[in-house]
Design a protein around this motif. Structure first.
Motif, PDB file in Angstrom:
ATOM      1  N   GLY A  17     -40.890  30.633  62.684  1.00 10.22           N
ATOM      2  CA  GLY A  17     -39.547  31.216  62.728  1.00 10.22           C
ATOM      3  C   GLY A  17     -39.544  32.649  62.239  1.00 10.22           C
ATOM      4  O   GLY A  17     -38.764  33.487  62.726  1.00 10.22           O
ATOM      5  N   TRP A  18     -40.401  32.946  61.247  1.00  9.91           N
ATOM      6  CA  TRP A  18     -40.540  34.331  60.782  1.00  9.91           C
ATOM      7  C   TRP A  18     -41.053  35.205  61.920  1.00  9.91           C
ATOM      8  O   TRP A  18     -40.585  36.343  62.112  1.00  9.91           O
ATOM      9  N   CYS A  19     -42.003  34.673  62.714  1.00 11.48           N
ATOM     10  CA  CYS A  19     -42.548  35.432  63.843  1.00 11.48           C
ATOM     11  C   CYS A  19     -41.473  35.696  64.889  1.00 11.48           C
ATOM     12  O   CYS A  19     -41.350  36.816  65.405  1.00 11.48           O
ATOM     13  N   ALA A  20     -40.681  34.664  65.213  1.00 11.12           N
ATOM     14  CA  ALA A  20     -39.632  34.829  66.212  1.00 11.12           C
ATOM     15  C   ALA A  20     -38.588  35.843  65.741  1.00 11.12           C
ATOM     16  O   ALA A  20     -38.108  36.682  66.522  1.00 11.12           O
TER      17      ALA A  20
ATOM     18  N   LEU B 247     -55.894  34.848  51.927  1.00 12.68           N
ATOM     19  CA  LEU B 247     -55.085  33.921  51.133  1.00 12.68           C
ATOM     20  C   LEU B 247     -54.581  34.568  49.848  1.00 12.68           C
ATOM     21  O   LEU B 247     -53.630  34.077  49.231  1.00 12.68           O
ATOM     22  N   TYR B 248     -55.213  35.675  49.452  1.00 16.41           N
ATOM     23  CA  TYR B 248     -54.843  36.324  48.199  1.00 16.41           C
ATOM     24  C   TYR B 248     -53.774  37.398  48.382  1.00 16.41           C
ATOM     25  O   TYR B 248     -53.344  38.016  47.405  1.00 16.41           O
ATOM     26  N   VAL B 249     -53.336  37.631  49.639  1.00 20.45           N
ATOM     27  CA  VAL B 249     -52.277  38.616  49.883  1.00 20.45           C
ATOM     28  C   VAL B 249     -50.959  38.033  49.372  1.00 20.45           C
ATOM     29  O   VAL B 249     -50.571  36.931  49.773  1.00 20.45           O
ATOM     30  N   PRO B 250     -50.263  38.732  48.477  1.00 20.61           N
ATOM     31  CA  PRO B 250     -49.024  38.180  47.899  1.00 20.61           C
ATOM     32  C   PRO B 250     -48.025  37.740  48.968  1.00 20.61           C
ATOM     33  O   PRO B 250     -47.846  38.418  49.973  1.00 20.61           O
ATOM     34  N   PHE B 251     -47.416  36.599  48.761  1.00 20.27           N
ATOM     35  CA  PHE B 251     -46.371  36.007  49.581  1.00 20.27           C
ATOM     36  C   PHE B 251     -46.901  35.607  50.957  1.00 20.27           C
ATOM     37  O   PHE B 251     -46.896  34.426  51.292  1.00 20.27           O
TER      38      PHE B 251
ATOM     39  N   ILE C  73     -40.672  38.412  51.707  1.00 21.83           N
ATOM     40  CA  ILE C  73     -40.707  37.833  50.360  1.00 21.83           C
ATOM     41  C   ILE C  73     -39.754  36.640  50.225  1.00 21.83           C
ATOM     42  O   ILE C  73     -40.182  35.543  49.822  1.00 21.83           O
ATOM     43  N   PRO C  74     -38.461  36.767  50.563  1.00 20.09           N
ATOM     44  CA  PRO C  74     -37.594  35.590  50.447  1.00 20.09           C
ATOM     45  C   PRO C  74     -37.955  34.481  51.436  1.00 20.09           C
ATOM     46  O   PRO C  74     -37.804  33.296  51.119  1.00 20.09           O
ATOM     47  N   TYR C  75     -38.431  34.861  52.633  1.00 19.26           N
ATOM     48  CA  TYR C  75     -38.800  33.842  53.617  1.00 19.26           C
ATOM     49  C   TYR C  75     -39.993  33.036  53.112  1.00 19.26           C
ATOM     50  O   TYR C  75     -40.018  31.806  53.212  1.00 19.26           O
TER      51      TYR C  75
END
Length: 268
Positions: A42-45, A104-108, A18-20
Motif C-alpha cells: 500500500g505504501w508503494c501504491a 535491514l539496518y536502514v531506520p524504519f 516513518i508513520p507508515y
C-alpha cells in the motif's frame, strides 16, 4: 519548479514513511504473511500516486496477460528506484525480493522490511549465500509468492546494458520455475543516482514465461538477456541510436512497432 517538486517528493518519503512503517510495526504481529505484504505494498501504491500528481510520472503496462497462474521467478531490467517501488503495486502476487542483509539496518524502511518474508543474504558467506537463496526462495514460491531479482545486479543508465549475472536463472532452474522477464524505461523519469525526477510515461513490458526445462544456466540467461534487451530497444528506441536511426520513417518520427506482448495494456 522541477527541483522543488523533487524536493517535495523527498519530504514526502521522509514524512510518510516513518508513520507508515510505525503502523506496520504495530499491525504486522497480528497479520498473516500475505496481509503484511499487501499492507506494505500500500505504501508503494500511495507513492506511485504521489509521483503521478507531484512529479508527472505516469506509467503503462503491457503484457499483463502473460503472467502465469503459478510459481515464477521475475527477472527485470534495473534502471531506477522507480521499479522497486512500482512492481509490488503492479503485479498481482506478493513479490519476494532478494537483497543484502545490510538493508535491514536502514531506520524504519529496513525495520519494516525485516518483518516481511523476503530473502536477505550475507554476501560474505559466498557460495553458502546462494544456498540460502535457494532454500528461502523455494519456501516463498510454495507459499504463493514470486521471487524477483535484477540480473544486472545494479542500476544501469538509460541506453546501456549491464552484465547479466546467472544467480536468477540458476535459482529458477533449481526451483523448476518459469522465468518472467520484464523490460521498462524508468531511467528517463528517475535516473540512477539522481535527485531530480522528470515527468513522463514509463512503459513496463512483461514477457511471456520462459520454460526452464532442459536448459543450462547459460542458455536460460541468454534467453532472458536477449528478450529484455530486444524489448528495451522496442519500447525505448531513441535511447539506442543505432536502433532509432533504423526505424525512423520519412517524416523523421519513429515508426510504430508491433506489440509483441499482445493487446492487453493498462494505463494510469
Amino acid at each position: 519548479m522541477r527541483f522543488l517538486r523533487s524536493f517535495l517528493l523527498l519530504l514526502y518519503l521522509i514524512v510518510f514513511t516513518i508513520p507508515y512503517a510505525t503502523a506496520c510495526f504495530f499491525a504486522f504481529p497480528f497479520l498473516r504473511a500475505d496481509k503484511r505484504y499487501w499492507m506494505a505494498a500500500g505504501w508503494c501504491a500511495a507513492t506511485l500516486a504521489v509521483l503521478r500528481r507531484l512529479n508527472g510520472i505516469r506509467y503503462r503496462v503491457e503484457g499483463l496477460e502473460n503472467l502465469p497462474d503459478g510459481p515464477a521467478v521475475v527477472l527485470a531490467k534495473h534502471q531506477s528506484a522507480w521499479e522497486t517501488i512500482a512492481l509490488p503495486a503492479l503485479l498481482p502476487r506478493p513479490l519476494c525480493y532478494v537483497f543484502k542483509r545490510e538493508l535491514l539496518y536502514v531506520p524504519f524502511f529496513g525495520w519494516a522490511l525485516g518483518m516481511l518474508k523476503m530473502i536477505h543474504i550475507n554476501r560474505k558467506e559466498g557460495k553458502y549465500a546462494f544456498a540460502s537463496v535457494i532454500r528461502q526462495g523455494r519456501e516463498r514460491l510454495a507459499e504463493g509468492a514470486w521471487v524477483i531479482m535484477f540480473p544486472e545486479g545494479t542500476r544501469t543508465s538509460v541506453g546501456t546494458q549491464g552484465k547479466y549475472k546467472t544467480g536468477g536463472v540458476r535459482f529458477a532452474l533449481a526451483a523448476a520455475a518459469p522465468v518472467v522477464p520484464i523490460a521498462h524505461n524508468a531511467g528517463h523519469v528517475w535516473p540512477r543516482n539522481s535527485f531530480m525526477k522528470y515527468p513522463g510515461v514509463v512503459t513496463v513490458s512483461i514477457g511471456k514465461p520462459i520454460d526452464t526445462t532442459g536448459l543450462t544456466p547459460d542458455q536460460l540467461n541468454q534467453r532472458v538477456e536477449t528478450w529484455i534487451e530486444t524489448e528495451m530497444r522496442r519500447i525505448d528506441p531513441d535511447a539506442y541510436p543505432d536502433v532509432a536511426a533504423g526505424i525512423r520513417g520519412k517524416n523523421g518520427k519513429p515508426a510504430t512497432a508491433t506489440d509483441t506482448n499482445g493487446a492487453g495494456a493498462a494505463r494510469l
